[in-house]
Write an enzyme that holds these catalytic residues in place. Sequence first.
Site, PDB file in Angstrom:
ATOM      1  N   LYS A  86     -15.016   7.809  -3.132  1.00 34.38           N
ATOM      2  CA  LYS A  86     -16.259   8.068  -2.379  1.00 34.38           C
ATOM      3  C   LYS A  86     -16.832   9.431  -2.750  1.00 34.38           C
ATOM      4  O   LYS A  86     -18.047   9.589  -2.939  1.00 34.38           O
ATOM      5  CB  LYS A  86     -15.988   7.987  -0.867  1.00 34.38           C
ATOM      6  CG  LYS A  86     -15.561   6.589  -0.419  1.00 34.38           C
ATOM      7  CD  LYS A  86     -14.898   6.562   0.968  1.00 34.38           C
ATOM      8  CE  LYS A  86     -14.140   5.254   1.138  1.00 34.38           C
ATOM      9  NZ  LYS A  86     -13.233   5.263   2.310  1.00 34.38           N
ATOM     10  N   LYS A  98      -8.282  12.911   5.418  1.00 44.20           N
ATOM     11  CA  LYS A  98      -7.362  11.778   5.303  1.00 44.20           C
ATOM     12  C   LYS A  98      -6.330  11.909   6.407  1.00 44.20           C
ATOM     13  O   LYS A  98      -6.243  12.965   7.039  1.00 44.20           O
ATOM     14  CB  LYS A  98      -6.690  11.751   3.923  1.00 44.20           C
ATOM     15  CG  LYS A  98      -6.152  13.121   3.454  1.00 44.20           C
ATOM     16  CD  LYS A  98      -5.686  13.099   1.996  1.00 44.20           C
ATOM     17  CE  LYS A  98      -6.766  13.219   0.975  1.00 44.20           C
ATOM     18  NZ  LYS A  98      -6.885  12.092   0.073  1.00 44.20           N
ATOM     19  N   ARG A  99      -5.535  10.832   6.654  1.00 48.92           N
ATOM     20  CA  ARG A  99      -4.444  10.942   7.611  1.00 48.92           C
ATOM     21  C   ARG A  99      -3.604  12.175   7.285  1.00 48.92           C
ATOM     22  O   ARG A  99      -3.454  12.536   6.121  1.00 48.92           O
ATOM     23  CB  ARG A  99      -3.540   9.699   7.518  1.00 48.92           C
ATOM     24  CG  ARG A  99      -4.169   8.408   7.947  1.00 48.92           C
ATOM     25  CD  ARG A  99      -3.210   7.222   7.774  1.00 48.92           C
ATOM     26  NE  ARG A  99      -2.919   6.948   6.386  1.00 48.92           N
ATOM     27  CZ  ARG A  99      -1.699   6.773   5.878  1.00 48.92           C
ATOM     28  NH1 ARG A  99      -0.633   6.839   6.667  1.00 48.92           N
ATOM     29  NH2 ARG A  99      -1.515   6.509   4.598  1.00 48.92           N
ATOM     30  N   THR A 106      -8.802   6.171  -1.575  1.00 44.84           N
ATOM     31  CA  THR A 106     -10.133   5.578  -1.743  1.00 44.84           C
ATOM     32  C   THR A 106     -11.190   6.630  -1.410  1.00 44.84           C
ATOM     33  O   THR A 106     -12.310   6.553  -1.911  1.00 44.84           O
ATOM     34  CB  THR A 106     -10.327   4.347  -0.834  1.00 44.84           C
ATOM     35  OG1 THR A 106      -9.860   4.664   0.485  1.00 44.84           O
ATOM     36  CG2 THR A 106      -9.564   3.153  -1.370  1.00 44.84           C
ATOM     37  N   LYS A 160       0.603  14.058   1.488  1.00 47.09           N
ATOM     38  CA  LYS A 160      -0.790  14.342   1.102  1.00 47.09           C
ATOM     39  C   LYS A 160      -1.034  15.847   0.949  1.00 47.09           C
ATOM     40  O   LYS A 160      -2.043  16.279   0.415  1.00 47.09           O
ATOM     41  CB  LYS A 160      -1.756  13.751   2.134  1.00 47.09           C
ATOM     42  CG  LYS A 160      -1.700  12.209   2.210  1.00 47.09           C
ATOM     43  CD  LYS A 160      -2.611  11.665   3.292  1.00 47.09           C
ATOM     44  CE  LYS A 160      -2.491  10.153   3.497  1.00 47.09           C
ATOM     45  NZ  LYS A 160      -3.241   9.366   2.489  1.00 47.09           N
ATOM     46  N   HIS A 188       0.802  -1.225   0.000  1.00 46.34           N
ATOM     47  CA  HIS A 188       0.000   0.000   0.000  1.00 46.34           C
ATOM     48  C   HIS A 188       0.831   1.269   0.000  1.00 46.34           C
ATOM     49  O   HIS A 188       0.289   2.356   0.233  1.00 46.34           O
ATOM     50  CB  HIS A 188      -0.926   0.041   1.217  1.00 46.34           C
ATOM     51  CG  HIS A 188      -1.922  -1.067   1.265  1.00 46.34           C
ATOM     52  ND1 HIS A 188      -3.208  -0.940   0.793  1.00 46.34           N
ATOM     53  CD2 HIS A 188      -1.808  -2.338   1.705  1.00 46.34           C
ATOM     54  CE1 HIS A 188      -3.862  -2.077   0.964  1.00 46.34           C
ATOM     55  NE2 HIS A 188      -3.024  -2.947   1.520  1.00 46.34           N
TER      56      HIS A 188
HETATM   57  C1  26Q Z   1       4.811   1.289   9.149  1.00 45.97           C
HETATM   58  C2  26Q Z   1       5.952   1.054   9.883  1.00 45.97           C
HETATM   59  C3  26Q Z   1       5.905   1.089  11.248  1.00 45.97           C
HETATM   60  C4  26Q Z   1       4.715   1.362  11.853  1.00 45.97           C
HETATM   61  C5  26Q Z   1       3.555   1.598  11.126  1.00 45.97           C
HETATM   62  C6  26Q Z   1       3.603   1.562   9.767  1.00 45.97           C
HETATM   63  C7  26Q Z   1       2.403   1.825   8.979  1.00 45.97           C
HETATM   64  C8  26Q Z   1       1.149   1.975   9.554  1.00 45.97           C
HETATM   65  C9  26Q Z   1       0.033   2.232   8.793  1.00 45.97           C
HETATM   66  C10 26Q Z   1       2.476   1.926   7.608  1.00 45.97           C
HETATM   67  C11 26Q Z   1       1.348   2.190   6.838  1.00 45.97           C
HETATM   68  C12 26Q Z   1       0.106   2.352   7.435  1.00 45.97           C
HETATM   69  C13 26Q Z   1      -1.104   2.647   6.682  1.00 45.97           C
HETATM   70  C14 26Q Z   1      -1.113   2.824   5.390  1.00 45.97           C
HETATM   71  C15 26Q Z   1      -2.304   3.198   4.621  1.00 45.97           C
HETATM   72  O1  26Q Z   1      -3.374   3.446   5.146  1.00 45.97           O
HETATM   73  N1  26Q Z   1      -2.139   3.241   3.291  1.00 45.97           N
HETATM   74  C16 26Q Z   1      -3.182   3.620   2.377  1.00 45.97           C
HETATM   75  O2  26Q Z   1      -3.787   2.451   1.866  1.00 45.97           O
HETATM   76  C17 26Q Z   1      -4.894   2.760   1.046  1.00 45.97           C
HETATM   77  C18 26Q Z   1      -5.556   1.453   0.639  1.00 45.97           C
HETATM   78  O3  26Q Z   1      -4.789   0.794  -0.311  1.00 45.97           O
HETATM   79  C19 26Q Z   1      -4.471   3.576  -0.161  1.00 45.97           C
HETATM   80  O4  26Q Z   1      -5.629   3.948  -0.872  1.00 45.97           O
HETATM   81  C20 26Q Z   1      -3.723   4.824   0.266  1.00 45.97           C
HETATM   82  O5  26Q Z   1      -3.186   5.482  -0.873  1.00 45.97           O
HETATM   83  C21 26Q Z   1      -2.594   4.443   1.226  1.00 45.97           C
HETATM   84  O6  26Q Z   1      -1.981   5.614   1.749  1.00 45.97           O
END
Ligand code: 26Q
Length: 755
Positions: free
Chosen positions: A605, A494-495, A601, A500, A314
């Site tokens: 929406k 979004k986050r 995503t 972003k 992702h």
């Molecule tokens: C990584 C390393 C250590 C600790 C935490 C993490 C970590 C935590 C959460 C890495 C990534 C996430 C979350 C990622 C995320 O939400 N990605 C999103 O996924 C969506 C679904 O595929 C995409 O539409 C978005 O573009 C993407 O940002």
Amino acid sequence: MLNLNERAQAQFNQPLSELSHAEIYKILLDLVQEKTAAMPQNEGKRKLYYISAEFLIGKLLSNNLLNLGLYDDVAAELAENGTSLAEVEEAEAEPSLGNGGLGRLAACFLDSIATLGLNGDGVGLNYHFGLFRQYFEDNKQSYKPDEWLDHPTWLNKSDISYKVPFGKFTLQSTLYEIDVPGYNQPNVNKLRLFDLDTVNPEIIEESSINFDKTQIEENLTLFLYPDDSDRNGNLLRIYQQYFMVSNGAQLAIQEAIERGSNIHDLAEYVVVQINDTHPTFIIPEFVRLLTTEHGIDFEEAVEITRNVVAFTNHTILSEALEKWPLSDIHEVIPEIAKIITKLDEIIKDEFPDKPAVQIIDKWGTVHMASIAIHFGFSINGVAALHTEILKNNELNHFYEIYPEKFSNKTNGITFRRWLMASNPSLTNFIDEHIGTKWREDADLTDLLAFENDDKALDELRRIKRENKNALADHLQRTRDINIDRHSIVDVQIKRIHEYKRQQMLALYIIYKYHEIKAGNIPGTPITIIFGGKAAPAYTIAKDIIHLILSLSELIENDLDVAPHLKVVFVDNYNVSEAEYLIPAANISEQISLASKEASGTGNMKFMLNGALTIMTWDGANVEIAEQVGEENVYPFGKSSEEIVNLYATDGYDPQDYYKQERIQPIVDFIISDELMAYGIPERLNRLYNDITNKDYFMALIDLEEFIDVKEKVYYDYEDRRDWTRRSLINIANAGYFSADRTIAEYNKDIWHLDQ
Ligand code: 26Q
């Protein structure tokens, strides 16, 4: 008739009309739980386990009623008794089991997997306090534990339990389950959330999210993504991940044996999709279980595992690609560390000259994505552009070895939640104009016949106005925030992350503020709404929130500007807030630095709900433009090739852009006395210095173009009829982004479950 009144009498000894929302909620929760408990599970020889650290499922009442075909009857009976589903659902707590897109994707996928009648469950953890509850104080982000389990929930305690052996002790799990009914389906699936009976909320320090990170027995499932800025935090994350995957693997093997597997043929019975790298330890865990518990030799165990596990990536951000020191893994799970070392030897033997594909690098760091790609049978990206970047850039070394493992699965969203449940007026509009077949096949293109139908366009405008009113009421009721009901609603939710580029929209706000001050009044008042959480350890993201909150207050207090521009930051943004915001939006902000947003995503929406997209050429935005036509979106900014090239050549210097005539005064305003009156010098200075000297995610590179496109958008909105026409075209072309399409592709290319 469901006779809710009879249930009211039986359960509370009162008629429905006398009950509180919480009591009616309890009645409906029980009603749905009884129905789904009586429905058979999906079956089939092969079963999918979708394993994920996050499941951002949102409130379930409306969605479940809708999928079970009870929605209209319940709505009618509630109306007869002077209330509504929207009011009753206020009594439901939203489960705090996710963070962002990856978690919401998992939830949409569960809905689609059940709707397609596929045999597949979700597997995750039952975090007692979730990520955290965000609130704002002194224009800063603050934290509380999210106490969602204090309210009635959809969890059912099962009698399934496994022993999870860590190096220093063994823990025994408890499994909680949530039924997942599909839309108009006779069978159900489950979301299976593992937990630990010994977890102790009391160890959280008063009014904080801090706790003793070494008390694993008491803290293991307290929080999602607990702070990992020190070693104990890192170890806790490894404890969590291993607890999740060991339970998941034991469950999958046990159920496969119950369905007739002789273990050697496990891959005919089980497929595990791992959602990003967080569940990657399931690979060595399968090898451990197969060798130590089921008497299979190491080589065969590796081969079986390789045919079971598939991986979805992702992100291309290197800091989000998980890496752990082997010594940390060894401390928590020594058996797994040994297996990883053996897997690494296999790879070093096979590819001695390719350090880029190693599992353990020369510093003794374990690359989780490498394990997942070598020892899984499939890797996919989540949008066409993202998959191309993985193949040609980030994961090119792997693509050269295993081209056949790579595929694209463009993300999708469930129309049940993001249209039918959250936007009932638009749903009715669609039914009335093109019938109801779209509810099955997501094909909305027949709406195009109404592109020039004034009556239909007027109707669509009325629906948007109603949804704005509902949002305005909601913000007023929950937060005492008043927005202009006739304003254009412009949303970025979004986050919070530099890539972003919420900071770029903040810089535009500074521009617009000065324009209005100079007497250039917009034709329609503007409401810009942000929502999103910053990771607690991400300083710049928290500074960006601070900038936006400070700007919001400055504008609110400026009587010249306030009638024309309002900036709102919705605290604790989550699925429920999104369900108010998205149906009300005119403008969808999808402005990430090209190449950095894997898919997005939220963008889908908004499109489905008739917002027009301001977009960079990134993630699934590219496919949105392709579906709807470039004339019906607002693209701008550098291409992903240009950006990838700038990173490769170290060719970006923010000073080159800062010096532009229009840009410098905007950026300088961050540290102006005017803004400092509402902000904290330390934070604003830090952000200013970052943007002018580093700007790693290039907020300034596209700012000129962004300002121009924003101005064009607001200008175009003045032609309401043509705006609404293009809104209709967006809705009509959103069908491709149904998660049912995505899941059908996963099943055809990766899972191969019977239907
Ligand atoms: C990584 C390393 C250590 C600790 C935490 C993490 C970590 C935590 C959460 C890495 C990534 C996430 C979350 C990622 C995320 O939400 N990605 C999103 O996924 C969506 C679904 O595929 C995409 O539409 C978005 O573009 C993407 O940002």
